[in-house]
Design an enzyme around this catalytic site. Structure first.
Site, PDB file in Angstrom:
ATOM      1  N   ASP A  45      11.280  38.754  11.304  1.00  0.00           N
ATOM      2  CA  ASP A  45      10.136  38.326  12.057  1.00  0.00           C
ATOM      3  C   ASP A  45       9.663  36.843  11.082  1.00  0.00           C
ATOM      4  OD1 ASP A  45       8.218  37.722  13.815  1.00  0.00           O
ATOM      5  OD2 ASP A  45       6.688  38.812  12.190  1.00  0.00           O
ATOM      6  N   LYS A  46       8.932  36.033  11.567  1.00  0.00           N
ATOM      7  CA  LYS A  46       8.497  34.992  10.899  1.00  0.00           C
ATOM      8  C   LYS A  46       7.161  35.111  10.315  1.00  0.00           C
ATOM      9  CE  LYS A  46       7.307  30.703  12.672  1.00  0.00           C
ATOM     10  NZ  LYS A  46       6.064  30.868  12.022  1.00  0.00           N
ATOM     11  N   THR A  47       6.382  35.102  11.243  1.00  0.00           N
ATOM     12  CA  THR A  47       4.746  35.078  10.658  1.00  0.00           C
ATOM     13  C   THR A  47       4.426  36.505  10.252  1.00  0.00           C
ATOM     14  OG1 THR A  47       4.276  33.856  12.746  1.00  0.00           O
ATOM     15  CG2 THR A  47       2.488  34.982  11.561  1.00  0.00           C
TER      16      THR A  47
ATOM     17  N   GLU B 225      -7.757  32.792  14.800  1.00  0.00           N
ATOM     18  CA  GLU B 225      -8.936  32.602  15.190  1.00  0.00           C
ATOM     19  C   GLU B 225     -10.051  32.515  13.910  1.00  0.00           C
ATOM     20  OE1 GLU B 225      -9.922  36.065  17.760  1.00  0.00           O
ATOM     21  OE2 GLU B 225      -9.379  34.602  19.491  1.00  0.00           O
TER      22      GLU B 225
ATOM     23  N   ASP C 147       6.399  42.781  10.510  1.00  0.00           N
ATOM     24  CA  ASP C 147       5.128  43.311   9.923  1.00  0.00           C
ATOM     25  C   ASP C 147       4.124  43.592  11.002  1.00  0.00           C
ATOM     26  OD1 ASP C 147       4.476  40.287  10.769  1.00  0.00           O
ATOM     27  OD2 ASP C 147       2.796  40.584   9.391  1.00  0.00           O
TER      28      ASP C 147
END
Length: 1106
Positions: A361-363, A460, A750
């Site tokens: 995954d990236k984020t 956010e 994650d």
């Protein structure tokens, strides 16, 4: 009608069932949690059934029964005792684990709770709660059942909870009661409540709940919708709220927490499958040997030892004990978060050394998931935050027009509206302690005090904090109102509706009433979901700015709004109420209503938030590439952002030819593009290629063009998939897993959206990040940072694979050595089934005499220094594709076993068998003496063979290697030197003592052992010098540079005495200290990590003394 009844449950609050008619109450589960597997009554039969479902255990059971039923050459004890030992140890282990589960269940089920009964609060146990009971929960207590919130100590009926134990999210979530019950804040009022809840039957989804409550007030029935915001889940904890009252709707094993106790599908490593393959193969060998023998069953018993039951025990112990080293490795410890590596599945340790594809995954995995606001576009003008000020692009930073709040000018309506939209359209919470007081968080001079925001989304939180820095501050929620201060002027917006975010819409909205009475819709989300729904505003300019933000690697969101006329709002309110009170197809109806509301938007602008790369991500990806591992990045981010991050983290090189398969709407165009890409790759086969695919094109490619798509992907050095849904991630991995090459895959992520791919891959790794703990809970291994992956694979994976590969093949080698002389002996005893060895030797060979050296080897062996393995990732290629467990290594070990067995038997026969006068007392050299000689030579040779395979010696290795040989001699002397009253026959009485009294026997033992091992040593020397592998070359380099792979890993300062301080206790325990090697130095040219720490110790290695 029947379908409706089965799909829902009706709950009468406080169990006030209707008095009229013939009402039959529904039966619900009690509130006991049962995580245990066994009871006192079913433990023995159930555990035995489960154990004998394993092929190996069942096979040995059959052998044991055959020995009981017919006259066999060996005692039933020879197979019964090891089987009994294995079954007993396994049963004790499983029984103890289940007892712990029973203990934990009883503690949970017996916890005290308070329920409302007969007009008062009654203290009872958790297991006694029934569906319909009104339960009181106080601050910081966990919810004992799934409750629908009725009221809290707050007037608006809201409360805050944290679901960290359920999904790992530590942010506070707000839950609200319906207005009719929110006012009932006392036990007396609640006891008078007459209401009915209708809701769906229990399901595992934590975030889904559909129901409605009908409250009877003064002969009037009021119906209100119930959703996830009304449901308090078992296991969650009440925060920032004094107390709440709720009605139990799901109890016991029907709570959402219990329904999520599903066991993961069992993953099996390639080595385990290899062992299961070898056992039938060896069994076939036994059958071939027995084909011409009449008494089949007797000989089957005699030769069953070629399949060792102790192999299973040793492998299980190796995996279980070996997994602790990962948790103990301080190189995998993250000091900032105080997190160590976790092992959730020890069965896959060696699979870490076989990975061919990494899906990440990236984020939050490659990046920190710590968002920082960088830029925004408002009404077609780009702004940047510089020193807490929001300035237009190209505007002088120290312009006199800039005011103290940071905005150049807030006079324009769009700029102010944009910042208010950012402050109102979110799910951010503020620490309750900071919202008290008349002036809120403002000081007298108008400058804000630091506010502590909580948010489930880091984006956010970053946006709300940025808005507060430039003058528009969100100061909290009071009742149904959101409070904002714009340039110090307080404003109150009434919150009318929240249209929650979902992955399909990729946006969220709020409908508020402004201080002037206007009804406004504020929406924010991905540009692909906002821009097509916008009809006015600077759409084209904003689109260009969004692409520019993405090229810089920023995460982008678009912000828009809409004004409602009173008639439009009335229509919207009606539609929302109908959709939210529907019991059937509520999600579909709500989606339709949301789409109806979120249209004809006026675009306000876009935001760009930066997510920093984690430390050493680029070095880790480059190391993986050098190791021959292909890295695929699977992310939900937009195309431009994902490509930018891939370039910055080294996944894509600047010199790499980037191929794209994006924005395809039809099968034909997608197929044509794939064919062109395949052709281009063949033409430019010298250049490295990188492929970028988006979610829609991927769906088309996987539908009918799987082979072509996989061919293109396999010929690319790096693949980036963007705009991916969670199930698409899993589908890509499944496709690669099932391809003809069947490569070993590893997935690392994650967040909850990574769980499907983590479970699908052969090895799943969870990052202990900021997106909850779902990924960690569902993973096989968990680490704190992506950079730890290199140590996990190149060092631990390499060691585990070498250890287990040698263990498995050595086990079969020593059993071929063990059973072949028994077969050769039959030619000298007319196939009379006479055994060559005593039955006690048959039983103890695998259990005592030869088991410990290989177990210790499989725990501690380090054939190359860890620093060398990590600094030279190319060494990982030497063990890839199951290189050490292929046909050639297995053939080598098998032939070696047969060769040694022939030397044992015929060497003993030629040297001793013909001469009957070699014993000191003149007695004849009988069959038991001959068998004992063969057995003695065999025990010494196979133990010495293990010593030859060992590169890394600790005191434990020395103890068990030489101790096993000494133990064999001592045991044989006692066993044969004493008449044991409990033995029926004692064929071995004084045999071993007489054998050792013969000088010729000693000469034969030494000669045969040397003859066996000499060939093996010559082979190793020749291969090492003529055809050395990369690993063997590294060992030579290592020895030349001052790093000795036989040394311990401890480092000592000058003058320090080895193994004296308490700090060295663990090193000494693990045999890591060698007093003769105190002062060791590392040359400056050695590959070395300054902060490196040893694998087995808890003390740091000081680079100054290494």
């Amino acid at each position: 009608k029947i379908l409706w009844i089965h799909d829902t449950r009706t709950i009468y609050i406080a169990n006030r069932f209707p008095q009229h008619g013939h009402y039959v109450p529904q039966k619900f589960a009690d509130n006991r949690i049962i995580s245990s597997k066994y009871t006192v009554w079913n433990f023995v039969p159930k555990n035995l059934f489960e154990q004998f479902r394993r092929v190996a255990n069942f096979y040995f059971l059959i052998i044991f029964l055959v020995q009981l039923m017919i006259d066999t050459p060996t005692s039933p004890i020879t197979s019964g005792l090891p089987l009994f030992f294995v079954i007993t140890v396994t049963a004790i282990k499983q029984g103890y684990e289940d007892w712990l589960r029973h203990k934990a269940d009883n503690e949970v089920n017996g916890a005290p709770v308070y329920v409302v009964r007969s007009g008062g609060l009654v203290k009872t146990r958790s297991k006694n709660i029934r569906v319909g009971d009104i339960v009181r929960v106080a601050k910081d207590e966990t919810f004992p059942v799934d409750l629908v919130l009725l009221s809290s100590d707050r007037v608006d009926g809201s409360c805050h909870v944290t679901t960290a134990s359920l999904d790992g999210e530590t942010n506070l979530k707000t839950h609200v009661a319906v207005p009719e019950t929110a006012v009932l804040q006392s036990v007396a009022n609640l006891d008078k409540l007459v209401a009915v809840i209708e809701c769906q039957q229990p399901e595992a989804d934590l975030y889904r709940f559909v129901g409605r409550i009908t409250v009877s007030q003064q002969a009037e029935e009021i119906v209100r919708p119930l959703g996830p915001e009304s449901l308090l889940l078992r296991g969650a904890r009440l925060k920032n709220t004094k107390e709440i009252f709720g009605v139990a709707v799901y109890t016991g094993m029907e709570t959402k927490m219990a329904l999520n106790y599903k066991s993961k599908s069992q993953k099996r490593s390639a080595v385990e499958k290899y062992v299961y393959f070898l056992i039938p193969l060896l069994f076939v060998e036994v059958l071939i040997i027995l084909r011409f023998i009449s008494d089949f069953l007797a000989f089957l018993v005699l030769y069953n030892f070629i399949i060792p039951i102790s192999l299973y025990v040793t492998v299980e112990m190796q995996k279980f004990l070996g997994s602790f080293f990962i948790g103990w490795d301080l190189d995998l410890y993250h000091e900032e978060t105080n997190q160590r590596a976790q092992v959730n599945t020890s069965d896959l340790n060696e699979e870490l050394g076989q990975v061919e594809y990494v899906f990440t995954d990236k984020t939050g995995t490659l990046t920190e998931n710590e968002m920082q606001f960088r830029e925004c576009s408002i009404n077609g003008i780009k702004y940047q935050e510089v020193n807490g000020k929001l300035t237009p692009e190209g505007f002088p930073e120290d312009s006199p027009d800039g005011n103290r709040h940071g905005l150049v000018s807030l006079k324009l309506l769009k700029e102010e509206l944009f910042l208010k939209a950012v402050c109102l359209c979110h799910t951010v919470q503020i620490n309750a302690d900071q919202t008290d007081g008349a002036d809120g968080p403002w000081h007298a001079n108008g400058i804000t005090a630091p506010l502590e925001y909580y948010a489930s989304s880091p984006d956010e939180k970053a946006l709300v904090e940025a808005a507060s820095r430039v003058g528009v501050v969100f100061t909290g929620i009071s009742g149904d109102s959101m409070e904002v201060k714009s340039l110090g002027k307080p404003e109150r917006y009434k919150l009318l509706h929240v249209l929650e975010f979902d992955p399909n819409r990729r946006r969220m909205s709020v409908i508020v009433e402004s201080p002037s009475g206007e009804k406004l819709l504020f929406t924010k989300g991905a540009e692909s979901s906002i821009l097509p729904r916008s009809k006015s505003g600077e759409i084209d300019k904003t689109r260009i700015h969004v692409d520019e933000f993405a090229l810089k690697g920023l995460r982008t969101l678009c912000v828009a709004y809409r004004r409602f006329t009173p008639e439009e709002y009335q229509e919207i309110g009606k539609r929302l109420h109908e959709a939210r009170t529907a019991l059937q197809q509520r999600e579909e109806r709500l989606a339709d209503v949301f789409n109806f509301i979120e249209r004809d938007l006026e675009l306000l602008g876009a935001t760009g938030v930066e997510d920093k790369l984690q430390e050493k991500v680029q070095e880790t990806i480059e190391a993986l590439r050098l190791a021959g591992i292909k890295v695929w990045v699977l992310t939900g981010d937009k195309h431009e952002t994902a490509v930018s991050v891939s370039l910055s983290c080294g996944h894509f090189h600047r010199t790499m030819n980037i191929l794209e398969l994006v924005q395809h709407k039809s099968d034909s165009t997608c197929a044509e593009q794939l064919r062109q890409l395949a052709k281009r790759i063949k033409e430019d086969h010298v250049i490295q290629h990188g492929l970028v695919v988006d979610g829609t094109s991927l769906s088309l490619a996987l539908r009918e063009h799987e082979k072509l798509f996989m061919e293109v992907c396999k010929n690319c050095s790096a693949v980036l998939c963007c705009r991916m849904a969670p199930l698409q991630k899993a589908k890509v991995i499944r496709l690669l897993k099932t391809s003809p090459e069947k490569p070993i895959t590893l997935a690392i992520g994650d967040g909850a959206n990574d769980v499907s791919m983590i479970q699908e891959a052969h090895v799943g790794i969870g990052i202990m990040g900021k997106e909850g703990r779902q990924a960690v809970r569902n993973s096989d291994y968990a680490i704190a940072r992506f950079k730890f992956l290199s140590k996990l694979l190149f060092v631990h994976g390499h060691f585990y694979y070498i250890r287990i590969a040698t263990l498995v093949q050595y086990f079969f080698y020593k059993n071929v050595c063990f059973i072949t002389p028994q077969f050769l002996y039959q030619f000298f005893c007319l196939f009379s089934q006479q055994t060559l060895y005593d039955s006690v030797y048959l039983t103890l060979y695998n259990i005592c005499f030869t088991s410990l050296p290989v177990l210790i080897y499989s725990l501690f062996e380090q054939h190359v220094h860890p620093h060398v393995l990590q600094s030279k990732p190319v060494l990982y290629r030497d063990i890839s594709k199951n290189a050490h467990l292929g046909f050639k290594p297995f053939l080598y070990w098998t032939i070696l076993g047969f060769f040694h067995a022939f030397v044992f038997f015929y060497g003993s026969y030629l040297l001793m068998g013909e001469d009957t006068s070699l014993l000191g007392n003149g007695q004849m050299f009988g069959n038991w003496t001959f068998g004992t000689l063969v057995f003695t030579v065999m025990v010494i040779t196979v133990t010495m063979k293990m010593a030859l395979e060992t590169h890394f010696w600790t005191w434990i290795n020395h103890f068990v290697t030489w101790g096993s040989i000494v133990f064999y001699f001592i045991f044989s002397l006692f066993y044969g030197g004493i008449i044991w009253p409990f033995l029926h026959t004692q064929d071995m009485y004084f045999v071993f003592v007489q054998l050792l009294s013969s000088g010729s026997a000693w000469f034969a033992i030494i000669l045969i052992v040397v003859a066996c091992l000499f060939i093996d040593v010559v082979k190793k020397v020749l291969y090492r010098h003529l055809q050395p592998t990369s690993t063997e070359k590294a060992q030579l380099t290592e020895a030349g540079s001052g790093i000795n792979c036989l040394d311990s890993m401890c480092c000592f300062s000058d003058g320090e005495t080895a193994c004296t301080s308490v700090r060295r206790m663990l090193e000494r325990l693990m045999g890591r200290c060698s007093p003769t090697r105190v002062n060791r130095s590392w040359s400056s040219s050695d590959p070395f990590y300054a902060n490196d720490r040893s694998i087995l110790t808890l003390s740091t290695m000081d680079s100054a003394t290494c």
